[in-house]
Design a protein around this motif. Structure first.
Motif, PDB file in Angstrom:
ATOM      1  N   ASP A   1      -5.109  -1.818   6.632  1.00  0.00           N
ATOM      2  CA  ASP A   1      -4.834  -1.513   5.427  1.00  0.00           C
ATOM      3  C   ASP A   1      -5.240  -0.321   4.830  1.00  0.00           C
ATOM      4  OD1 ASP A   1      -3.648  -3.935   4.841  1.00  0.00           O
ATOM      5  OD2 ASP A   1      -5.551  -5.048   4.349  1.00  0.00           O
TER       6      ASP A   1
ATOM      7  N   LEU B   1      -3.399   2.987   3.668  1.00  0.00           N
ATOM      8  CA  LEU B   1      -3.826   3.769   2.351  1.00  0.00           C
ATOM      9  C   LEU B   1      -3.851   5.348   2.708  1.00  0.00           C
ATOM     10  CD1 LEU B   1      -4.437   2.824  -0.401  1.00  0.00           C
ATOM     11  CD2 LEU B   1      -6.752   2.800   0.118  1.00  0.00           C
TER      12      LEU B   1
ATOM     13  N   LEU C   1       1.008  -0.980   0.047  1.00  0.00           N
ATOM     14  CA  LEU C   1      -0.081   0.123  -0.190  1.00  0.00           C
ATOM     15  C   LEU C   1       0.810   1.295   0.041  1.00  0.00           C
ATOM     16  CD1 LEU C   1      -2.759  -1.147   2.356  1.00  0.00           C
ATOM     17  CD2 LEU C   1      -3.062  -0.790  -0.101  1.00  0.00           C
TER      18      LEU C   1
ATOM     19  N   PHE D   1       1.518   2.624  -3.435  1.00  0.00           N
ATOM     20  CA  PHE D   1       0.760   3.694  -3.991  1.00  0.00           C
ATOM     21  C   PHE D   1       0.955   4.962  -3.995  1.00  0.00           C
ATOM     22  CE2 PHE D   1      -1.740  -0.328  -4.128  1.00  0.00           C
ATOM     23  CZ  PHE D   1      -2.622  -0.203  -5.054  1.00  0.00           C
TER      24      PHE D   1
END
Length: 301
Positions: free
Chosen positions: A162, A166, A106, A109
């Protein structure tokens, strides 16, 4: 004049290797002392120690540039809030609920968030090579995380950790983009970092006292002290100075691609400190990441 610019750009490309290396170490160290730390307490301790370590070097430039700080105060507050107060605190919270594998994936990203936000909201030019570079680098990240085993990817699950990670990735992407617009160009690197640490730690202090997550007190021992000193010096001071310098020189869209090196560096650190051996997925992932970086950082034809 062109030669000087090229030298400056080259130094920025090299210096940007340091943040993902030290931030990877931050994850390794954070996991090593996970049972002894509280997320907000660890984040506050990290920045408080970083402040005292930097104090002899920042007190004079901050005083000399106080008029700049006053003129750009609210922009500096926003940058401090995103980078010092929020990002690491959120990341440490995430690691309480999710695996290091999910967190690393993550975290990768961040470059994607930077591309999307930069292109849509800040109209930053993005070429085909940069988009392709992001995709190729992301393939390298996935290769390392999954160890080239598709079943590992299939069994990755999403939990609240998670989602926290994020959010941390989005926060760091915003900081990286806004750095270009809100950092006073006439402000020195030491004065800038020192100001962010002071403001960010002041904001974080009452939140830590409030303890909204009902965290237990940190268990202080020799291992925890070593961990806090590491994350205060390398991921905090050196990595932040390097990141701020590099992005100021080459921009967030290009510089953000270096985040993809974190899983690769993480694997190297695991080999060095945990006795793991180099395997095919390390080589495959490293090659993809290197190719993706080359594509992203090369000039469009």
């Amino acid at each position: 004049m062109q030669n000087n610019t090229d030298k400056t750009d080259f130094s920025a490309y090299f210096i940007l290797l340091l943040p993902p290396l030290f931030w990877s170490g931050n994850f390794v160290v954070g996991r090593a002392v996970a049972d002894a730390h509280a997320p907000l307490g660890l984040s506050f301790s990290r920045w408080l120690l970083a402040f005292f370590l930097l104090l002899p070097f920042i007190i004079k430039p901050i005083w000399q540039q106080r008029h700049i700080i006053k003129a750009h105060f609210w922009g500096l507050v926003l940058l401090a809030f995103l980078s010092i107060t929020c990002f690491n605190s959120i990341a440490y919270v995430a690691l309480q609920y999710t695996t290091a594998t999910n967190a690393t994936l993550l975290n990768s990203f961040i470059p994607i968030f930077i591309f999307v936000i930069s292109g849509v909201f800040f109209k930053e030019k993005i070429n085909v090579k940069q988009v392709l570079g992001v995709l190729v680098s992301l393939l390298g990240v996935i290769a390392i995380i999954t160890r080239l085993d598709i079943e590992v990817l299939q069994h990755l699950t999403v939990n609240k950790g998670d989602l926290w990670m994020l959010l941390a990735a989005l926060v760091w992407a915003l900081y990286s983009i806004l750095l270009k617009y809100l950092r006073p160009k006439e402000m020195s690197a030491m004065a800038f970092l020192g100001t962010l640490i002071i403001i960010g730690t002041i904001i974080l202090y009452p939140v830590t006292l409030w303890n909204p997550l009902n965290e237990p007190d940190i268990t202080w021992n020799s291992e925890m002290l070593k961990a806090v000193f590491y994350i205060a010096i390398f991921p905090s001071i050196i990595a932040y100075l390097s990141w701020n310098y590099g992005l100021n020189k080459i921009g967030a869209a290009k510089g953000g691609q270096y985040i993809h090196l974190m899983p690769f560096f993480g694997a190297i650190l695991a080999i060095a400190f945990l006795g793991e051996t180099i395997q095919l997925f390390h080589l495959a992932g490293g090659c993809c990441i290197a190719m993706g970086l080359w594509l992203s950082l090369s000039k469009a034809r």
